[in-house]
Design a protein around this motif. Sequence first.
Motif, PDB file in Angstrom:
ATOM      1  N   LYS A   1     -11.144  -6.537   5.672  1.00 16.08           N
ATOM      2  CA  LYS A   1     -11.510  -5.161   5.117  1.00 16.08           C
ATOM      3  C   LYS A   1     -10.384  -4.642   4.140  1.00 16.08           C
ATOM      4  O   LYS A   1     -10.459  -4.292   3.055  1.00 16.08           O
ATOM      5  CB  LYS A   1     -11.841  -4.015   6.057  1.00 16.08           C
ATOM      6  CG  LYS A   1     -13.282  -4.384   6.744  1.00 16.08           C
ATOM      7  CD  LYS A   1     -13.388  -3.360   8.002  1.00 16.08           C
ATOM      8  CE  LYS A   1     -14.811  -3.489   8.546  1.00 16.08           C
ATOM      9  NZ  LYS A   1     -14.893  -2.706   9.683  1.00 16.08           N
ATOM     10  N   GLN A   2      -9.023  -4.812   4.857  1.00 14.57           N
ATOM     11  CA  GLN A   2      -7.928  -4.766   3.960  1.00 14.57           C
ATOM     12  C   GLN A   2      -7.626  -5.540   2.601  1.00 14.57           C
ATOM     13  O   GLN A   2      -7.394  -4.812   1.743  1.00 14.57           O
ATOM     14  CB  GLN A   2      -6.636  -4.702   4.870  1.00 14.57           C
ATOM     15  CG  GLN A   2      -5.370  -4.048   4.139  1.00 14.57           C
ATOM     16  CD  GLN A   2      -4.391  -4.097   5.016  1.00 14.57           C
ATOM     17  OE1 GLN A   2      -4.203  -5.289   5.746  1.00 14.57           O
ATOM     18  NE2 GLN A   2      -3.159  -3.564   4.598  1.00 14.57           N
TER      19      GLN A   2
ATOM     20  N   LEU B   1     -10.254  -4.256   0.081  1.00  8.26           N
ATOM     21  CA  LEU B   1      -9.742  -2.958  -0.585  1.00  8.26           C
ATOM     22  C   LEU B   1      -8.635  -3.381  -1.416  1.00  8.26           C
ATOM     23  O   LEU B   1      -8.648  -2.743  -2.475  1.00  8.26           O
ATOM     24  CB  LEU B   1      -9.170  -1.905   0.747  1.00  8.26           C
ATOM     25  CG  LEU B   1      -8.738  -0.593   0.154  1.00  8.26           C
ATOM     26  CD1 LEU B   1      -9.816   0.229  -0.743  1.00  8.26           C
ATOM     27  CD2 LEU B   1      -8.276   0.152   1.388  1.00  8.26           C
ATOM     28  N   TRP B   2      -7.827  -4.153  -1.119  1.00  4.67           N
ATOM     29  CA  TRP B   2      -6.650  -4.208  -1.878  1.00  4.67           C
ATOM     30  C   TRP B   2      -6.831  -5.051  -3.170  1.00  4.67           C
ATOM     31  O   TRP B   2      -6.571  -4.914  -4.129  1.00  4.67           O
ATOM     32  CB  TRP B   2      -5.378  -5.238  -1.067  1.00  4.67           C
ATOM     33  CG  TRP B   2      -4.269  -5.684  -1.819  1.00  4.67           C
ATOM     34  CD1 TRP B   2      -3.157  -5.161  -1.909  1.00  4.67           C
ATOM     35  CD2 TRP B   2      -4.092  -7.158  -2.385  1.00  4.67           C
ATOM     36  NE1 TRP B   2      -2.336  -5.936  -2.765  1.00  4.67           N
ATOM     37  CE2 TRP B   2      -2.882  -7.085  -3.029  1.00  4.67           C
ATOM     38  CE3 TRP B   2      -4.886  -8.281  -2.471  1.00  4.67           C
ATOM     39  CZ2 TRP B   2      -2.302  -8.469  -3.623  1.00  4.67           C
ATOM     40  CZ3 TRP B   2      -4.449  -9.201  -2.978  1.00  4.67           C
ATOM     41  CH2 TRP B   2      -3.129  -9.503  -3.494  1.00  4.67           C
TER      42      TRP B   2
ATOM     43  N   GLN C   1      -8.413  -2.206  -5.531  1.00  2.00           N
ATOM     44  CA  GLN C   1      -7.334  -1.756  -6.096  1.00  2.00           C
ATOM     45  C   GLN C   1      -6.591  -2.362  -7.020  1.00  2.00           C
ATOM     46  O   GLN C   1      -6.280  -1.873  -8.082  1.00  2.00           O
ATOM     47  CB  GLN C   1      -6.238  -1.120  -4.758  1.00  2.00           C
ATOM     48  CG  GLN C   1      -6.693  -0.050  -3.897  1.00  2.00           C
ATOM     49  CD  GLN C   1      -5.989   0.052  -2.918  1.00  2.00           C
ATOM     50  OE1 GLN C   1      -4.983  -0.812  -2.436  1.00  2.00           O
ATOM     51  NE2 GLN C   1      -6.240   1.087  -2.000  1.00  2.00           N
TER      52      GLN C   1
ATOM     53  N   GLN D   1       0.936  -1.218   0.012  1.00  2.00           N
ATOM     54  CA  GLN D   1       0.071  -0.038  -0.076  1.00  2.00           C
ATOM     55  C   GLN D   1       0.762   1.352  -0.038  1.00  2.00           C
ATOM     56  O   GLN D   1       2.035   1.122   0.480  1.00  2.00           O
ATOM     57  CB  GLN D   1      -1.095  -0.034   1.119  1.00  2.00           C
ATOM     58  CG  GLN D   1      -0.227   0.163   2.383  1.00  2.00           C
ATOM     59  CD  GLN D   1      -1.074  -0.311   3.753  1.00  2.00           C
ATOM     60  OE1 GLN D   1      -2.012  -1.090   3.864  1.00  2.00           O
ATOM     61  NE2 GLN D   1      -1.300   0.791   4.549  1.00  2.00           N
TER      62      GLN D   1
END
Length: 465
Positions: free
Chosen positions: A448-449, A452-453, A456, A407
């Motif tokens: 959640k991460q 999101l990853w 992306q 990130q």
Amino acid sequence: MNCLVAIEADPKSSKIILECFSDIAKDSGSKVHIFDKLETFATEMLKPENCNDTVSVLMVPIESLGSDPVKAAEDLKAKYKTEILVTLFDDPSQPVKKLRASIIKNLIYKPFDPTIFKEHTRFVLFPSQKVKTQFVHTTVSKSKLEYLKKFNFTQLSEAGFKIGKEYPLVVGNAYKFYHPLFQHQKVQHAWGRIVNEDVNSYEVAFVKITAAALSNIRRKIVGTKLRFKNPQWRGVLKNTQAGIDIVIHIEDEATSSTIQQLIERTFTSNLIMHKKDFKSADKITADLLITDITYEEAALKNEFTRVPTIIRLQQENLTRVELEASLQIEFCRLEKPLDKAFLIKVLKTIYPMMQEKEVSYITTVPNEGTIVISEEMVVEEFSEAALGFNYLEKFNLDQMVDIALTQEDESDLKEMKIKIHYADEKASPEKLYYHQAILYGMKDEFLKQMRLWTLQMHIEKNKNK
């Protein structure tokens, strides 16, 4: 008959477990049992109608394992010849570090995510086999994440640092290191090259570090009372020259002159030349090239009788891939404007036998804690339950590996755990081993991460279509 067994006293959680286990048992024909406590389960297993049953999975809440949950889990595994899953709430007061290193197959956090719960149970039912996920979607797409290796951080100087030998590293190679000392805005890394090693440690020289991180290090050194009286920084031992031939190729005359004067004030027995003084047809013989332009390897071979060591002055921001490529050719990259004190320390690292006009030592302080190397790993497929990736070395089954999802804001980088579930016996023609690993102890924040990853990655791959 095979059985899926869970210990759970809470009615709401019991209901979810029953529904999840029942979905899994449809394919295997297994029996499902939910008990309120371990004692009830033990009593039931002694009954004649159950004594021949095989417990495929035993799921227990952490509170039922007592004061030594690792020992209790090992005892249950041995007694029932089963695999153990442990359920728990995300409670900081519950130490889970030892559980991660134990025989426990996974930690399942409450409140349960039913789809992920079912997948992690399925992985237990197919040990050492490549598993096709059934309840969560697996994305088949090449992506990159970071494989984290932790080292003891033992000594610190302005020129570099020393670390333990927890993992093998290659002398001469450059690596990306994470540590709070290197933090500036969203960046929390510096690049270091392994220049030396002894029985217990690696000697690392900074080869790409921000001015802000260097200031942090200087403040740390000044603020540390305890110092080494005779610090041992051996540098690049293969370079035994007392004096070296240096070529300066820098467009700005003032900077070029400053570097020449600095070296002449500090060292003896060096020959300093300027690229502009050579005819284009001349081949130059030099040990060191200090430059602010990009040199390709072919150009170096054309212009020099042998490829010199390169110190590169730069201002541009490179991607990780670009920087790794440049550090294959350049020894280090220094930020503009030039930090003269740091340049001197770099020169002493590369050529430790260079004669100084006044002998000086690199101030060194002890350090405690860990520092982390980040190595990129190519993921072939991923889901919210597991990852499939290739790697040059073969990991052991059930080996725990630390990873992070790449990130932009490195100060908020979250370490995650994966456990190796499957590994190919033989390497591919590219000499890579395919592995499948389960995501271990996936809390809600990690899920959640992960989501999101994943989003992306999808956006990145489709932005140019």
